[in-house]
Design an enzyme around this catalytic site. Structure first.
Site, PDB file in Angstrom:
ATOM      1  N   LYS A  81       0.842  -1.190   0.000  1.00 24.71           N
ATOM      2  CA  LYS A  81       0.000   0.000   0.000  1.00 24.71           C
ATOM      3  C   LYS A  81       0.884   1.248   0.000  1.00 24.71           C
ATOM      4  CE  LYS A  81      -3.987   1.864   2.574  1.00 24.71           C
ATOM      5  NZ  LYS A  81      -4.891   1.643   3.723  1.00 24.71           N
ATOM      6  N   SER A 156      -9.691   1.567   2.726  1.00 23.71           N
ATOM      7  CA  SER A 156      -8.792   2.380   1.929  1.00 23.71           C
ATOM      8  C   SER A 156      -7.696   1.584   1.221  1.00 23.71           C
ATOM      9  CB  SER A 156      -8.128   3.444   2.814  1.00 23.71           C
ATOM     10  OG  SER A 156      -7.349   2.844   3.835  1.00 23.71           O
ATOM     11  N   SER A 180     -10.293  -0.738   6.788  1.00 25.86           N
ATOM     12  CA  SER A 180      -9.636  -0.520   5.506  1.00 25.86           C
ATOM     13  C   SER A 180      -8.855  -1.705   4.958  1.00 25.86           C
ATOM     14  CB  SER A 180      -8.709   0.698   5.589  1.00 25.86           C
ATOM     15  OG  SER A 180      -9.457   1.873   5.684  1.00 25.86           O
TER      16      SER A 180
END
Length: 474
Positions: A81, A156, A180
């Site tokens: 990420k 997210s 997330s």
């Protein structure tokens, strides 16, 4: 042998050791997959191909017996990420305000992956500052769901969810402050694990925020455990990081005689009928595997959960973003500015803690009688790609939710952050978007969560089924 991009991490490592596959072949197959399919999906925001090729060649030499012995992730490609910084690389976090930001330090997760021989070949998209349950931004565009591109892959960690489902990597990283990791795991049809607070080290200042967790995503439960074993444990940067993490076995024990409480609504949550049906199918599979599964109730309301969470976000996460908004507000996304405004509440941080304590009490008592709580991961069958849900609410079974994040059933377990939680696939909705269930363990009992996840997967859910794979467009 399955197609190279969809080999599991464990399969790939076994083939490296046997000499039937080289780290270079593995890497090139994934690069080809990314370049063939990511243009419409927009999951990848940083390509690290040159460095990855050099690292793959070095890994190949280790498997040939030249130099040091192979390490736990030697030669295995991993998507990370973008929120988790790599020293010397851009660190934009989905924001035009950070276009020129260069990271000074590696995130502990990055450090551990690379020290274990893992190869970071791509970095994945997030919403701005990871403050939404979908993934799109003015900087990176709209990240789409490979199962149905009209829908979001969640957020997210949406880029990581899409990357796994699309065959870009066998493992990925994420972070979870309100769901997330679990939200994109559910919408993308993969596995995501929110470790208990302190299990995986983070970076300042959010490593001190008990809602915040970094953790692994994968296509299979065993692979998720493989990455968790590498990233867990104490780190000098993180004062709350815990010593002596449990080791997750490749083949965890079954679920015979485990006591599982099935809670469909977590109190008064409205849940889409297809999500309910798929959750019940998982519960029945666990019964067939020997677990004792009984329906239970919790006296929660979405309103109380939302108010307690707003008190927390309004004291920590909201002010952190508000500082940036005060400087460059016009560069921020509309949903980012709306997040700051929404988290302003009359409830004090202390009053929020009092409410969290009251909400925990019935769950704490329930864990005296059950080993695992099972519930849907998200209550809806999808979020429209590119929709911010600022001007229109998410509506589930006729009920308008307070905020789009409340269409997810993940947030309570950020309040109760010491509980390990895994999301695994439970089926698909009529629109093609996967659904998921979350497996909530008693505080710091990580291994039991992986046991239940493995049993669900063995029953044919998710990538445990040979036909579980999205059809990708070129």
């Amino acid at each position: 042998m399955s197609e190279l991009p969809y080999l599991t991490a464990y399969e790939t490592l076994d083939l490296f050791r046997s000499g039937d596959l080289s780290p270079i072949e593995h890497l090139e197959s994934l690069i080809e997959q990314v370049e063939a399919h990511d243009s419409p999906l927009a999951a990848v925001v940083d390509r690290r191909y040159s460095e990855a090729r050099t690292e793959a060649l070095a890994a190949e030499q280790r498997y040939l017996g030249k130099g040091d012995a192979p390490r736990p992730l030697e030669g295995l490609c991993i998507a990370t990420k973008e929120e988790q910084p790599i020293a010397g690389r851009s660190w934009k976090q989905g924001s035009l305000a950070l276009m020129d930001e260069i990271a000074k330090d590696d995130h502990p997760i990055i450090e551990r992956i690379q020290n274990a021989g893992g190869i970071i070949h791509i970095r994945t998209a997030t919403p701005e500052f990871s403050c939404a349950g979908f993934t799109h931004s003015r900087l990176w565009g709209v990240t789409r769901n490979p199962w149905n591109p009209e829908f979001s892959s969640g957020g997210s960690s949406g880029g990581s969810g899409t990357a796994l489902a699309a065959g870009y990597a066998p493992l990925a990283t994420g972070s979870d402050i309100g769901g997330s990791i679990r939200i994109p795991a559910s919408f993308s049809g993969v596995v995501g694990f929110k470790p208990p607070f302190g299990r995986v080290p983070g970076l300042a200042p959010y490593h001190l925020d008990q809602y915040c967790h970094d953790g692994p995503l994968a296509r299979t439960v065993a692979d998720c455990g493989l990455l968790e074993n590498v990233i867990a444990g104490p780190h000098w940067r993180d004062i709350v990081s815990l010593r002596d993490p449990p080791q997750i076995p490749r083949e965890p024990m079954g679920v015979a005689d485990m006591r599982i409480g099935l809670c469909i609504t977590l109190g008064d949550w409205p849940v889409d009928a297809e999500v309910v049906a798929n959750t019940r199918a998982v519960a029945e599979a666990l019964r067939s595997a020997g677990a004792q599964v009984d329906e239970v109730e919790l006296p929660w309301t979405t309103e109380r959960i939302w108010q307690a969470a707003r008190a927390h976000f309004g004291a920590i996460f909201g002010p952190g973003i508000a500082e940036i908004e005060a400087e460059v507000g016009d560069q921020l996304n509309d949903y980012t500015r709306a997040f700051v405004a929404t988290m302003k509440t009359e409830l004090s941080f202390y009053e929020g803690l009092v409410e969290e304590t009251a909400l925990w009490d019935p769950l704490g008592r329930l864990f005296e009688d059950v080993d695992i709580l099972l519930s849907p991961t998200v209550a809806t069958t999808g979020l429209q790609a590119g929709n911010t849900y600022i001007d229109e609410p998410v509506v589930i079974e006729g009920q308008a939710m307070q905020h789009h994040i409340m269409a997810m059933m993940t947030l309570p377990f950020n309040l109760f952050s010491r509980c390990p939680v895994m999301s695994v696939p439970s089926g698909r909705a009529a629109n093609g978007v996967p659904t998921g269930v979350q497996i909530v363990g008693r505080t710091y009992e990580d291994v039991s969560v992986f046991q239940v996840g493995a049993a669900i997967e063995a029953a044919g859910f998710g990538f445990g089924s040979p036909d579980w794979r999205p059809v990708l467009s070129a």
